[in-house]
Scaffold this motif. Sequence first.
Motif, mmCIF file in Angstrom:
data_model
loop_
_atom_site.group_PDB
_atom_site.id
_atom_site.type_symbol
_atom_site.label_atom_id
_atom_site.label_comp_id
_atom_site.label_asym_id
_atom_site.label_seq_id
_atom_site.Cartn_x
_atom_site.Cartn_y
_atom_site.Cartn_z
ATOM 1 N N VAL A 133 23.998 -20.351 -15.601
ATOM 2 C CA VAL A 133 24.313 -21.308 -16.664
ATOM 3 C C VAL A 133 25.366 -22.316 -16.209
ATOM 4 O O VAL A 133 26.415 -21.942 -15.703
ATOM 5 N N ASP A 134 25.035 -23.595 -16.367
ATOM 6 C CA ASP A 134 26.024 -24.658 -16.226
ATOM 7 C C ASP A 134 26.326 -25.155 -17.628
ATOM 8 O O ASP A 134 25.418 -25.252 -18.448
ATOM 9 N N ALA A 135 27.583 -25.457 -17.904
ATOM 10 C CA ALA A 135 27.885 -25.957 -19.236
ATOM 11 C C ALA A 135 28.561 -27.318 -19.136
ATOM 12 O O ALA A 135 29.530 -27.479 -18.411
ATOM 13 N N LYS A 152 30.498 -30.335 -21.324
ATOM 14 C CA LYS A 152 31.218 -30.422 -22.584
ATOM 15 C C LYS A 152 30.999 -31.747 -23.280
ATOM 16 O O LYS A 152 31.466 -31.950 -24.403
ATOM 17 N N MET A 181 25.719 -33.986 -14.013
ATOM 18 C CA MET A 181 25.550 -32.546 -13.855
ATOM 19 C C MET A 181 24.097 -32.181 -13.595
ATOM 20 O O MET A 181 23.815 -31.231 -12.868
#
Lengths: 383, 262
Positions: B168-170, B172, B180
């Motif tokens: 998982v990449d988050a 914001k 991203m």
Amino acid sequence: MKKDCFLLVLDDEVNILNALKREFAGEPYGIFATADSEEALKVLKRENVKVVMSDQRMPDITGVEFLKKVKDLQPSTMRILFTGYADIHAAEEAINQGEVYRFVNKPWDSEELKRIVRDSIRRFDLSEENRNLSVLLAEKNRFLEKAKAELERMYKIQAEFTSTVSHELRTPLSAIKMAVDLILKGMVGELNEAQKKYLGMAKGNVDRLKRLIDDVLDLTKLESDIRQLAMGKADINQIVREVAESHQHVAEEKGLFLKTEFGVGLPEVVLNADKINQLLSNLISNAIKFTETGGVTVSSVFDADAKQVRICVRDTGHGISGEDLPELFQKFRQLGNAAERKAGGTGLGLAICKEIVSRHNGRIWAESETGKGSSFFVELPVS
Amino acid sequence: MTDKRKILLIDDEHDLVEMVREILTNCGYEVIAAYNGEEGLQKLESVSPDLIILDMNMPKMGGIAFYDCIYNQLEGKSRYPVLVLTARANLEQLFKDLNVDGFMTKPFEIDDLVNEVEMIIVKRSGGKPVARPVAAAKRKQKKILLIEDDATISGRLATAFVNADYIVDAAKSGASAFEMIVDGQPDLVLIKLGLVDIPGDVLAGKLKRIPKTSGIPMILYSGAVNLAVLRRLCEKTGLEGFVESSEPCILLKEAETLLARK
């Protein structure tokens, strides 16, 4: 003897005034004794009066009224009411309303009176000191606030400047890069081996300059952004796994192993996932870069006593000499031999790592034995 | 000659223009050069390009002012495909402000530029979206990019996906999403509808317009609006899925269904 502070006495009876003057002659403070309330107020304004003592019953003003004027004029002065027994109610009321500090009965006991005045002066000095301290403290606070605002402003200016400069540097750099790449690709004619070799060097350095600009911008952004990083709970092992996986092929191409050893029972750590990702990525790519045979092991452990999660990136490279170790995390402190320079670092990678770790209230350090390899440790607190 | 694709190249850096012209001409494109936005507009009077390569910082009329001139209010996009050239420093801001087909950060690789140009032109002429990037195909686990600005919800969703063995990449903010996706090459993107900086559907529209990111399946989710609204938004932007909840288990299920279908 020069006396630098005073007791002010107001009474309408001259012989009482005289008696008091005699009484206090030997004390370390001076005395002003007068029957005229106007004159008393003038003295109050002019001299360093710490204590005012007033008779209650006087023809043109009562003691309580007079002391109220004193309070309005010099709120810090200690006020004493000097009363006959009949005025006890007035005195009580005045004390209750906070208008006077003490009252003294007539006729007075000489020692007790001196004690009361001395006590009042000490009290005055203490509250004065207290006031001075809070003023000083408030001033210090204002100063610190100002310094902090100034620092933030400077950081912002630095960040803006760096951003502009890096933008300006990139424009000519992209033209240089494109020209070099065009020729190297043979798009404008065949190259001989020597031409290829030297142009290849130019390309290597152009790309290095590009990385350097990126790193400078990165570090400045990190340093100038003194606000808290956006933090979230994350599984460290997951991040390690992901970063290790993305470096797997680079290691394999160099004939090195890259393995992970995950500690069990690691709690989640509050961190900024992007930054920790960048940190581990820097450490792992460094380790691969400086290792010729063997490989790189990334491990994680949880130190339950110290409430720390520790990550270690260990390589079997040529190691770092003892005198170089403390300098490792400083900007542009690339360790000097030619082979290392050839690896094309920017000299900012570890400085960025250190900044990231300190923004997490963690610790980063390296241990190494020349010829046997190096280990980089990162410790992050588990809140 | 006439069937050659036309590219209008607008940049004030003469050297760069000359080299890019050389490269793209070699690739079989017809390149028309302009050295600022004003000149670019003049060229548009006589040429209708298949792509505009647009630098941002230029004298007289900069890239943003030029973009505003060719922006079609009614359709909410520019009248020509646009590839923006920029220094990396302000990429997030540009991504937020502009609705274009791609971004190239200076300095760039020649091959990347050629690929990007080709991708945009192929896509704009109705070609198939580009094949999945190599990095994504090589991974054993599936990677999710989560775009959620509420830290609590983001944490909860990330935990659920990590537990289900996803990477998982988050992100914001919506503005950071493009970089991203390009850097992380996720297999699936989850976008919250109610993002503060860019509404989720607008963000999805931007990403679906850019060939580099359009091939990645995206799910729009929101716990606040009803199914009909979400369905309409998704159809409009060409999204693959929508979920009327931000509950981890429901999103996880939709993600699995979608990835299995691919």
